[in-house]
Design an enzyme around this catalytic site. Structure first.
Site, PDB file in Angstrom:
ATOM      1  N   VAL A  49       0.840  -1.199   0.000  1.00  0.00           N
ATOM      2  CA  VAL A  49       0.000   0.000   0.000  1.00  0.00           C
ATOM      3  C   VAL A  49       0.872   1.244   0.000  1.00  0.00           C
ATOM      4  O   VAL A  49       0.640   2.180  -0.772  1.00  0.00           O
ATOM      5  CB  VAL A  49      -0.982   0.002   1.196  1.00  0.00           C
ATOM      6  CG1 VAL A  49      -1.653   1.362   1.358  1.00  0.00           C
ATOM      7  CG2 VAL A  49      -2.036  -1.091   1.036  1.00  0.00           C
ATOM      8  N   VAL A  52       2.438   1.834  -3.446  1.00  0.00           N
ATOM      9  CA  VAL A  52       1.481   2.352  -4.427  1.00  0.00           C
ATOM     10  C   VAL A  52       1.048   3.778  -4.077  1.00  0.00           C
ATOM     11  O   VAL A  52       0.954   4.635  -4.953  1.00  0.00           O
ATOM     12  CB  VAL A  52       0.262   1.410  -4.536  1.00  0.00           C
ATOM     13  CG1 VAL A  52      -0.865   2.047  -5.335  1.00  0.00           C
ATOM     14  CG2 VAL A  52       0.686   0.081  -5.163  1.00  0.00           C
ATOM     15  N   GLU A  53       0.815   4.037  -2.812  1.00  0.00           N
ATOM     16  CA  GLU A  53       0.291   5.339  -2.401  1.00  0.00           C
ATOM     17  C   GLU A  53       1.319   6.465  -2.499  1.00  0.00           C
ATOM     18  O   GLU A  53       0.999   7.552  -2.951  1.00  0.00           O
ATOM     19  CB  GLU A  53      -0.253   5.275  -0.966  1.00  0.00           C
ATOM     20  CG  GLU A  53      -1.542   4.505  -0.837  1.00  0.00           C
ATOM     21  CD  GLU A  53      -2.735   5.215  -1.438  1.00  0.00           C
ATOM     22  OE1 GLU A  53      -2.658   6.421  -1.748  1.00  0.00           O
ATOM     23  OE2 GLU A  53      -3.777   4.556  -1.603  1.00  0.00           O
ATOM     24  N   SER A  54       2.542   6.224  -2.032  1.00  0.00           N
ATOM     25  CA  SER A  54       3.501   7.336  -1.919  1.00  0.00           C
ATOM     26  C   SER A  54       4.914   7.007  -2.375  1.00  0.00           C
ATOM     27  O   SER A  54       5.785   7.876  -2.297  1.00  0.00           O
ATOM     28  CB  SER A  54       3.581   7.794  -0.456  1.00  0.00           C
ATOM     29  OG  SER A  54       4.201   6.784   0.338  1.00  0.00           O
ATOM     30  N   TYR A 128      -7.227  -0.111  -8.442  1.00  0.00           N
ATOM     31  CA  TYR A 128      -6.357   0.151  -7.295  1.00  0.00           C
ATOM     32  C   TYR A 128      -6.007  -1.142  -6.544  1.00  0.00           C
ATOM     33  O   TYR A 128      -4.822  -1.409  -6.309  1.00  0.00           O
ATOM     34  CB  TYR A 128      -6.990   1.195  -6.359  1.00  0.00           C
ATOM     35  CG  TYR A 128      -6.162   1.417  -5.116  1.00  0.00           C
ATOM     36  CD1 TYR A 128      -5.049   2.254  -5.151  1.00  0.00           C
ATOM     37  CD2 TYR A 128      -6.465   0.784  -3.929  1.00  0.00           C
ATOM     38  CE1 TYR A 128      -4.268   2.452  -4.024  1.00  0.00           C
ATOM     39  CE2 TYR A 128      -5.689   0.973  -2.797  1.00  0.00           C
ATOM     40  CZ  TYR A 128      -4.595   1.807  -2.846  1.00  0.00           C
ATOM     41  OH  TYR A 128      -3.820   1.986  -1.723  1.00  0.00           O
TER      42      TYR A 128
END
Length: 153
Positions: A49, A52-54, A128
């Site tokens: 996560v 993918v997020e940051s 996502y």
């Protein structure tokens, strides 16, 4: 303790692509492992996560206003925390992200696809969750024989 050390050792090499500083990498792995365990999440999923997020950038801010490693929307402070909570603090951000993801996993009765879509605000679409699951499988596999966090909902 042994399982945690084995996990840290296995995750350090893939994380070095994103986090160059060895001390920061070690602390991040310790925190991810701890927060994931507290939330009853697979720590490898949390790493996916974050990737993918940051891309492991604690200072990341999205165009929608999501903040930090796990891209937490500021409204979550009203829901979960205290007005003084700083989502730019990577360890506070990690705590929020794991709590939110665990909540969505409970709501979705262990369905990772739906929980990840809720986390991203894209329930009903799979792009996502597919991205996170792909990152999880390609980069963050648990070492064989190590302790796994099981999700029981």
């Amino acid at each position: 303790m042994w399982a945690a050390r084995q996990w840290y050792n296995a995750m350090e090499a893939p994380l070095s692509r994103f986090v160059k500083d060895a001390a920061l990498r070690e602390e991040l792995l310790q925190r991810v492992y701890l927060e994931a365990r507290l939330a009853n999440l697979p720590p490898e999923l949390v790493l996916a996560v974050i990737q993918v997020e940051s891309a492991f950038r604690a200072d990341a801010i999205s165009s929608a206003g999501a903040v930090g490693l796990m891209q937490i929307m500021p409204f979550w402070i009203r829901e979960l925390g205290l007005p003084a909570d700083d989502l730019k603090d990577p360890w506070r951000n990690l705590r929020y992200g794991c709590t939110i993801l665990a909540h969505y996993l409970a709501v979705e009765r262990g369905d990772f696809t739906r929980a990840l879509a809720r986390y991203n605000g894209s329930l009903g679409r799979t792009w996502y969750p597919e991205r996170v699951m792909r990152a999880w499988q390609r980069h963050w596999r648990a070492p064989s024989g190590s302790e796994r966090v099981t999700v029981q909902r």
